[in-house]
Structures are given as structure tokens and as C-alpha cells.
Design a protein around this motif. Structure first.
Motif, mmCIF file in Angstrom:
data_model
loop_
_atom_site.group_PDB
_atom_site.id
_atom_site.type_symbol
_atom_site.label_atom_id
_atom_site.label_comp_id
_atom_site.label_asym_id
_atom_site.label_seq_id
_atom_site.Cartn_x
_atom_site.Cartn_y
_atom_site.Cartn_z
ATOM 1 N N SER A 51 17.248 -4.501 -1.817
ATOM 2 C CA SER A 51 16.230 -5.443 -2.274
ATOM 3 C C SER A 51 15.077 -5.556 -1.292
ATOM 4 N N ALA A 52 15.323 -5.200 -0.018
ATOM 5 C CA ALA A 52 14.250 -5.259 0.981
ATOM 6 C C ALA A 52 13.377 -4.012 0.939
ATOM 7 N N VAL A 53 14.010 -2.828 0.835
ATOM 8 C CA VAL A 53 13.238 -1.591 0.963
ATOM 9 C C VAL A 53 12.564 -1.175 -0.340
ATOM 10 N N MET A 54 13.001 -1.703 -1.488
ATOM 11 C CA MET A 54 12.381 -1.263 -2.735
ATOM 12 C C MET A 54 10.897 -1.641 -2.801
ATOM 13 N N PHE A 55 10.511 -2.664 -2.037
ATOM 14 C CA PHE A 55 9.111 -3.064 -2.023
ATOM 15 C C PHE A 55 8.297 -2.255 -1.008
ATOM 16 N N MET A 56 8.967 -1.350 -0.276
ATOM 17 C CA MET A 56 8.253 -0.429 0.600
ATOM 18 C C MET A 56 7.710 0.767 -0.167
ATOM 19 N N ILE A 57 8.159 0.954 -1.404
ATOM 20 C CA ILE A 57 7.673 2.068 -2.222
ATOM 21 C C ILE A 57 6.319 1.670 -2.808
ATOM 22 N N GLU A 58 5.252 2.203 -2.242
ATOM 23 C CA GLU A 58 3.894 1.772 -2.592
ATOM 24 C C GLU A 58 3.317 2.663 -3.687
ATOM 25 N N TYR A 59 3.896 2.566 -4.857
ATOM 26 C CA TYR A 59 3.433 3.377 -5.984
ATOM 27 C C TYR A 59 2.055 2.945 -6.478
#
Length: 597
Positions: A395-403
Motif C-alpha cells: 500500500s505504500a509503494v503502489m503510489f510510487m508508480i508515477e504513471y
């Protein structure tokens, strides 16, 4: 410079202490404890991601905060373990024996040494070589790798994790039938709840709202901020009750060593499991050889993240060199208490900022909470389900994917989208270090290509006196040696197209030539002269004039503006008419004397 100013320069924390007040202390305490509630579950999870026992995450979570409180310059930034550095550390912790923790600790120490060397040489600007698309591609690929590496833990699938993305995906689907129902239900529901709780902090309350409503909003914000700790706490309570009732539906973290770690030098040797199953010694050279490129890559990535966060929250007044010093000391001192490599955390820094922190001293309260947990709470950490920790990481790293950057890059600059795509794809297929290197080299190749092939605007135009000439305007402000032949060929093609019209090189926007370009212009001037084509420089700046004067043996005509250009072309035109009359006069006389001519 007085001794107090020298002290403030090298230890910025002294400056914060001069005007520290009771109100600041309360604000820092609230922010520090709030960050502490965030870092506790993350530290445990990131240690697992690094392939180490959970206590190593806690060892990494307190020294950096203490060091930065005195040596850092940004009030909002917090230093500690991060998912990215944990993943990079985890590549070296699977050799068996004592080598895992020893290599991680040594990597932390060496990263600090490299960062200090970068600060001493003022090499912080090297991170500027990593463009935003490359950084986005790298962090997005890393987020995907981290998330996929936690899928097994999320579903309770036991077994060793693969070391790369392709193998991880293959191993996950190959063992999907071994999913444990209890872990899967807990893990998936934890991710969903964490994402829902994250949205609570986005609820806005009008400025004129009643006091009770503002208090309720503050409570929602606190729940959203401490959501990781709440999920881990609830999952641990459920696991504890199940254990008491004699059931074990979850895979648990297991025993976590309690107490503050011993203060000791980083290990200079270790033992590894050989191919035949025996333990063999590995000396310092072997350990550094095993760490390989990570010795340089880990500190560069740490510096990149730390400087970016400090500038995002602290503005342009942040001293990048001082931030390097603070980060290097955090890693060097951290290695003495068994820390893995650390850097600034954007998510925890954002929590720190939103909590109203006033000075870096907020990190002292965070450190106190982590030390309290090491001394008192570690016996209870054994009941934390691994599925809950995997949910925290995912849940923390999924927002690091800057699509979201793909669309604007596609619209404005497809070249930069290419560099980001190269970084992202190669990071997934080959490895994050190769992906980052390939992205940087691709960017450098485009920069070199632009220097070697500068755009040329070539147009036929007229002066105010209606004299035709060809204006050649470079689209870049610098001309260096790779561009010499490109510019010469462009002007030569213009001569073929427009005949013997004067060639005017517009130098008004050119700030710098190098020696090769000057000698190339000299050769071009002579070449065009043999073809009776004038070459004129327009608007040459003083620095460029000095280079031309000192490096050439010819006097290339130079005019300051269009008016002077018009006068020069008129003069050249009249000289051409005079030369023509000198040629025709004898012929006319000869014709008059002999009509047969």
C-alpha cells in the motif's frame, strides 16, 4: 568568522536551539510521535524486505533522526529505512550464515563514506545527471519490483523469493496453489482498509466549522496518518487471540530481539554458506566484492532522494552539501548500531510536515519512541502476521508508480518519454542498477547528439537596401567541436541551393565557441572565399571575438547589427561592380578597334 558562527555552519542544529521555545517543543513532540507511529510498522516491514530479521528495521530508524536533528537543514525531512534502499540491500543478504546482516551493515557504512566523499568534493550536483523521466522510470520500476516481491507474503505462500522481477512473477504463479486462506484474507483486506484509511486525510473542513467538527476532522487525520500502526496492531491482536485458542491461521514474524543494539564497528569479515553446505570465511575484500556496484549505486540513490525531499520541503535555501554531510553521518553512525542504509523518506517527511513540525528536533521524539519500542514492545512483535507487513509495503509503494507523467511527456517531449521507458523496462528485466545506468546514458547520448547536431535555421532574406543574403542561425547557444562538420555541411548545402549569395552566420545567441569550431570557421571562410562566396559573422559577442582573434590567421568580416550588415553588403556589391568594369573595359576597347571581336 567567530567560533559560534563556525559551529552553526557545520552543526545547523545549534541555530535551531537559540530560539527554541515551549510552543516549538510541543509541536515537535506531536509531529515526532506521529512520525514514530508511521515508522514503526514500516521499519519492521522494510527489514523483512531487505531479507533481515525485523529488529534491524528498528535499529535503522532512530540514529538517522538523531543525527539529522543536529546536522540537517530541513525541519520536515526525516531519515530512516526506505523501501527502495531495503530492496537494494536485500540483493546481498541471501548468502546464508551471518553474511546477511553483516553485508547490510557494511553497505550502510560504505554508503556513508561515499556520501561524505561526495560532500567533501562537492559532488552533490552529480545527481543532476539523473533527469526527472529517468528518476520516475527508476522509482516506478522499483515500486513494481517491491510490490511483486510481497505478493507471496500477502497470500501466505512460503518459499524463498526470487531476486529479479521476471523470476518473482514466475515463482508467484507457479506456487499460487499453495495460498493460505487466512493469510490471503488478512493480507487483501489489510490492503483495502489501508487504502480506504488513506483517503480520510483528504476530507476537508471549512475554516469556519464548529469546534467539535474540527476535532473530529483532526481525529480522522490522525487515524489516516497512523493507519499502518493501527493495521499492524489489530492484526497482531487477532493473531495473538488465535494463538491462545490453539489455531495458527497466519504466518507470524517470529521472535524479535529486544533491547538496544550494541555499539560496535561494522563487521570486516563474515561467514557464508558454500556450495557443499559448509561455512567459509569471507574477508573485507570479499565482502566489498559481493556488494559490487551497490557501494556506489546505493549512496547515489540515497543522495538523489534526500536532496529532492529537502528541496521540496525546504525550498531553494537548502545547502545540498550540508545535506550530504548529514546523510553520510546518519549512515556511518547508523552502521555502528547495526543499521541498514538509510535516506530521507518522502511519505514520513510529508507526515512530519502535515503534523506541524517546527524544527528537525522532532526527530528526537521519533527516535525516543523507536527506542521505547525496542526496549518494551519487541516481545509482542512476534505476533505480527507477515501478511500485514506485506500489506503495509504494497500500500505504500503502489503510489510510487508515477504513471500520470506519461501523458504530459507524450504531449511535450517524446524523447524524454523514451529515456523514462528505457529505464523502467530495463530495471524490470535486467536489474535496477542497469536500468538506471541505461537511462542516464540514454539522456547523455541525447545531450551529445544535440551538441553534435545543433539545429540550423537557413533562410534567404534581404537587407533594407534589398540586397539578398542567406542567414544561418544556430538554434543553440553553444557550438562545440562535435558540431563543426555539421555546421560546415549545412552552409555548404546552402551555397549549392542559393548560389553565390553572401552567407551570414548569426552569432547573436552564441555564448561560446571552442578552438575546434574556430579553426573550422577559418577553413570554411577560406573554402567559401575560393568560391567567391562571402562569409560574414553577425552580432559576435566579446568573448567569442577574443577567441576568433587569438586562434585564427584570417580576418572574418564581423558586423554588430543588420544596419552594419547592409552597409557591408553594399560595399561588397559596389566593389564587385568595380571589378567587373575593370574586366570589361579592355574588351570594349578591343571591340571598338576590331568589330570582328
Amino acid at each position: 568568522m567567530s567560533s559560534s558562527k563556525v559551529l552553526q555552519r557545520f552543526v545547523p542544529g545549534v541555530r535551531w536551539a537559540r530560539n527554541y521555545s515551549y510552543e516549538y517543543a510541543i509541536s515537535d513532540a506531536i509531529a515526532g510521535i506521529t512520525v514514530g507511529l508511521t515508522v514503526l510498522p514500516q521499519a519492521l516491514a522494510y527489514a523483512t524486505l531487505a531479507g533481515l530479521q525485523p529488529q534491524y528495521g528498528l535499529y535503522s530508524a532512530f540514529v538517522g533522526c538523531i543525527v539529522y536533528a543536529f546536522f540537517g537543514g530541513c525541519a520536515d525531512l526525516t531519515i530512516g529505512p526506505t523501501a527502495l534502499l531495503a530492496l537494494m540491500t536485500g540483493r546481498h543478504t541471501e548468502l546464508g550464515g551471518e553474511s546477511g546482516p553483516h553485508l547490510a551493515i557494511l553497505l550502510c557504512f560504505l554508503a556513508g563514506v561515499v556520501e561524505m566523499l561526495m560532500a567533501f568534493l562537492k559532488l552533490g550536483a552529480l545527481v543532476d545527471l539523473i533527469s526527472l523521466p529517468v528518476s520516475v522510470g527508476f522509482t516506478s520500476a522499483t515500486a513494481v519490483i517491491i510490490a511483486t516481491s510481497q505478493l507471496k507474503g500477502l497470500l501466505g505462500i512460503q518459499g524463498n523469493s526470487a531476486t529479479d522481477f521476471i523470476s518473482t512473477i514466475g515463482s508467484f504463479f507457479g506456487n499460487l496453489q499453495n495460498t493460505r486462506l487466512g493469510d490471503a484474507v488478512l493480507g487483501i483486506s489489510s490492503v483495502i482498509i489501508l487504502l480506504l484509511l488513506r483517503k480520510l486525510k483528504d476530507i476537508k473542513v471549512p475554516a469556519n466549522a464548529k469546534k467539535k467538527r474540527r476535532i473530529f476532522h483532526s481525529a480522522l487525520w490522525l487515524i489516516a496518518t497512523a493507519r499502518n500502526a493501527l493495521i499492524v496492531l489489530v492484526a497482531s491482536v487477532i493473531a495473538f487471540q488465535c494463538e491462545r485458542s490453539g489455531t495458527s491461521p497466519f504466518i507470524l514474524t517470529g521472535t524479535v530481539r529486544s533491547g538496544i543494539p550494541d555499539f560496535a564497528f561494522p563487521p570486516w569479515q563474515t561467514t557464508v554458506l558454500s556450495a557443499n553446505g559448509t561455512m567459509v570465511d569471507m574477508n573485507l575484500g570479499g565482502m566489498i566484492s559481493e556488494l559490487g556496484s551497490s557501494v556506489l549505486l546505493v549512496p547515489v540513490i540515497a543522495v538523489l532522494g534526500n536532496v529532492a525531499i529537502s528541496k521540496a520541503f525546504g525550498g531553494s535555501g537548502i545547502d545540498a552539501t550540508q545535506e550530504l554531510v548529514a546523510l553520510s553521518l546518519a549512515n556511518v553512525f547508523g552502521s555502528f548500531v547495526s543499521s541498514i542504509p538509510v535516506t530521507g523518506s518522502f511519505s514520513r517527511s510529508a507526515v512530519n510536515h502535515a503534523s506541524g513540525v517546527k524544527t528537525p528536533y522532532g526527530g528526537l521524539y521519533t527516535s525516543a519512541l523507536v527506542l521505547l519500542a525496542l526496549g518494551i514492545l519487541t516481545p509482542y512483535f512476534r505476533y505480527i502476521p507477515k501478511a500485514a507487513l506485506s500489506a503495509v509495503i504494497i500500500s505504500a509503494v503502489m503510489f510510487m508508480i508515477e504513471y500520470e507523467v506519461v501523458k504530459p511527456l507524450w504531449r511535450c517531449n517524446k524523447r524524454e518519454l523514451l529515456t523514462g521507458s528505457v529505464t523502467f523496462i530495463l530495471s524490470l528485466i535486467v536489474g535496477v542498477e542497469f536500468g538506471l545506468l541505461a537511462g542516464v546514458l540514454t539522456d547523455v547520448a541525447f545531450v551529445v547528439q544535440r551538441a553534435a547536431r545543433p539545429g540550423l535555421s537557413i533562410n534567404k532574406t534581404n537587407t533594407v537596401s534589398n540586397i539578398q543574403y542567406v542567414l544561418v542561425r544556430p538554434k543553440h547557444s553553444l557550438l562545440y567541436f562535435p558540431a563543426v562538420e555539421w555546421v560546415r555541411n549545412g552552409i555548404s548545402n546552402a551555397v549549392k541551393q542559393h548560389g553565390n549569395l553572401p552567407m551570414v552566420l548569426d552569432c547573436r545567441n552564441l555564448n561560446e565557441f571552442d578552438y575546434t569550431v574556430v579553426r573550422g570557421l577559418e577553413a570554411l571562410y577560406k573554402e567559401l572565399g575560393s568560391m567567391k562566396v562571402p562569409l560574414i559573422l553577425l552580432g559576435t559577442q566579446e568573448a567569442v571575438k577574443n577567441i576568433l582573434t587569438g586562434a585564427t590567421n584570417v580576418n572574418i568580416p564581423d558586423v554588430s547589427n543588420e544596419h552594419e550588415l547592409d552597409e557591408l553588403l553594399q560595399e561588397m556589391s559596389s566593389d564587385g561592380i568595380k571589378d567587373l568594369k575593370e574586366v570589361l573595359t579592355p574588351l570594349i576597347k578591343c571591340k571598338n578597334q576590331n568589330p570582328l571581336v
